[in-house]
Design an enzyme around this catalytic site. Structure first.
Site: not given
Ligand code: NDP
Ligand code: 2IT
Length: 446
Positions: A124, A164
């Site tokens: 990461k 992420d």
């Molecule tokens: P994005 O940046 O697209 O979206 C994040 C969302 O969460 C936004 O709505 C954001 O609000 C909110 N958010 C972020 N930080 C905080 C916080 N500290 N408190 C409250 N709300 C918060 O990220 P992703 O959708 O990609 O990621 C979301 C989660 O999923 C994370 O935990 C990530 O690690 C996990 N994840 C992501 C993957 C991926 O493929 N993208 C894969 C697997 C897991 P705001 O718009 O106000 O910033």
């Molecule tokens: O938390 C996760 O699994 C991710 N943000 C996706 C990682 C990836 O390499 O696609």
């Protein structure tokens, strides 16, 4: 191995890293018995080598903002473990990023990637840079400065970053572009790339869709139909929006979405029009959910609130960030009749909340199982890049669905208790651990 001793040692050697300690503690508690059935693991001190990252890069990222001011952020890449494949994991840009958070994410990623059945190790990276409010040019300059430091440490068979929080297709495009310029080769070094330069169909959708597929597998074990079920989602980014999209397709009701400033509640479930408005607002306009009620006054906006205590739901899918659902939120969910929690985010539930869900014997899927569809589809993107061809959306979606079914089966195999209850935390941790442990044992002390 005694969990308490390993943990005490890690706390002493790496103080002030609470998220890292939290993630390690949960995994160790699940695997302690299985680990102790293998004295050869202990002889090779496997547990410490599994908990402490292989290496960590930390660097200053200096860039110039639109007003000409010189800005400095920290950049990191944690290469946790590559026993079963090249390091693989996302990059997070958020003001809260620090080494504790990246170490917990890289540690979790190692087990998650193992569960996908694909050959990927765990990593990461990220920065305390916040993309919020920055112009396109500022984002591009920051991404270039970040990769100017990191490019030598990554590569298609070495370490493959992705998105992420705060890193989506735009940021991956800028980072990949600069990587390509420095390395002078066009390879699959990032996943989540644009479709015109090696990206995979369904990768943007994959984490949210995959979580829904995992949920369907869990519901099937109790003969529950998703149609008409009320689902509370947190977040409104990549994972949350594609979760909502698939849920609407499946006939479920999405009763909440949130961002870091507040929560939207839809008591009767979001309509397709409302969902599409939110999707466009958050994905393309980079707007705030507080604006939604101007257009849809029948929706409620609750500033500075998380969804869990605001609305009755059958299912919760936390999809924003770590530790966003605590013990009192879990109490409220259980009291409202919630019978399934499937985590889109990484470690969104606090240990107290997880304990309550498992005590209550509801269907509870930890992120490393339920959100593994994102990185699994990254693995499919890597496979397509190696072959220099692209699969259709149907093909990728079918493979994603098969992988989520397989992950569910692994959780059931290792997590089913004598009374029939499936402890998905235990199942996911043991299944993920065993594969990595066997690979590490075979490769000697590294
Ligand atoms: P994005 O940046 O697209 O979206 C994040 C969302 O969460 C936004 O709505 C954001 O609000 C909110 N958010 C972020 N930080 C905080 C916080 N500290 N408190 C409250 N709300 C918060 O990220 P992703 O959708 O990609 O990621 C979301 C989660 O999923 C994370 O935990 C990530 O690690 C996990 N994840 C992501 C993957 C991926 O493929 N993208 C894969 C697997 C897991 P705001 O718009 O106000 O910033
Ligand atoms: O938390 C996760 O699994 C991710 N943000 C996706 C990682 C990836 O390499 O696609």
């Amino acid at each position: 191995m005694k969990t308490s001793e390993v943990l005490a040692d890690l706390r002493m050697r790496f103080p002030n890293e609470p998220e890292y300690h939290q993630a390690v503690e949960e995994v160790l508690a699940s695997i302690e018995d299985v680990y102790n059935e293998h004295p050869e693991f202990e002889r090779m001190n496997l547990i410490e080598r599994l908990c402490i990252p292989d290496r960590i890069f930390a660097f200053r990222v200096s860039w110039v903002d639109d007003s000409g001011r010189v800005r400095n952020n920290m950049g990191y890449r944690v290469q946790h473990n590559n026993a079963i494949g090249p390091y693989k994991g996302g990059i997070r840009f958020h003001s809260s990023v620090n080494l504790s958070i990246l170490k917990f994410l890289a540690f979790e990623q190692t087990f998650k990637n193992s569960l996908t059945t694909l050959a990927m190790g765990g990593a990461k990276g990220g920065s305390d840079f916040s993309p919020r409010g920055k112009s396109n040019m500022e984002i591009m300059h920051f991404c270039q400065a970040f990769i100017a430091e990191l490019w030598r440490q990554i590569g298609p068979d070495t370490d493959v970053p992705a998105g992420d929080i705060g890193v989506g297709a735009r940021e991956v495009g800028f980072m990949y572009g600069y990587y390509k310029k420095m390395a002078r080769e066009f390879t699959g070094t990032f996943t989540g790339k644009g479709l015109t330069f090696g990206g995979s169909l369904i990768r943007p959708e994959a984490t949210g869709y995959g979580n829904c597929y995992f949920l369907l597998n869990m519901l099937a074990t109790r003969g529950i139909d998703i149609k008409g079920k009320r689902v509370a989602i947190s977040g409104s980014g990549n994972v949350a929006t594609y979760t909502a999209k698939k849920l609407l397709e499946l006939g479920a009701k999405v009763v909440s979405m949130s961002d870091s400033n507040g929560t939207i509640i839809a008591r009767d479930g979001l309509t397709r029009e409302q969902f599409e408005y939110i999707f466009d607002l958050k994905t393309y306009m980079r707007g705030r959910l507080s604006e939604v009620t101007d257009t849809f006054p029948d929706l409620e906006y609750h500033p500075n609130e998380r969804p869990w205590k605001l609305v009755q739901c059958d299912i919760a899918m936390p999809s924003a960030t770590q530790n966003e659902l605590d013990g009192s939120d879990a109490d409220a969910l259980l009291a409202s009749g919630c019978f399934a929690v499937s985590e889109g985010a990484n470690m969104p539930s606090t240990p107290e909340a997880v304990h309550k869900f498992i005590e209550a014997r509801i269907l509870y899927a930890p992120g490393k199982a339920a959100n593994a569809g994102g990185v699994a589809t990254s693995g499919l993107e890597m496979a397509q890049n190696s072959q220099k061809l692209s699969w259709t959306a149907e093909e990728v979606d079918r493979r994603l669905s098969d992988i989520m079914k397989n992950i569910h089966e692994q959780c059931v195999r290792y997590g089913r208790q004598d009374d029939g209850f499936v402890n998905y935390v235990r199942g996911a941790n043991i299944a993920g651990f065993m594969k990595v442990a066997e690979a590490m044992m075979a490769q000697g002390i590294l």
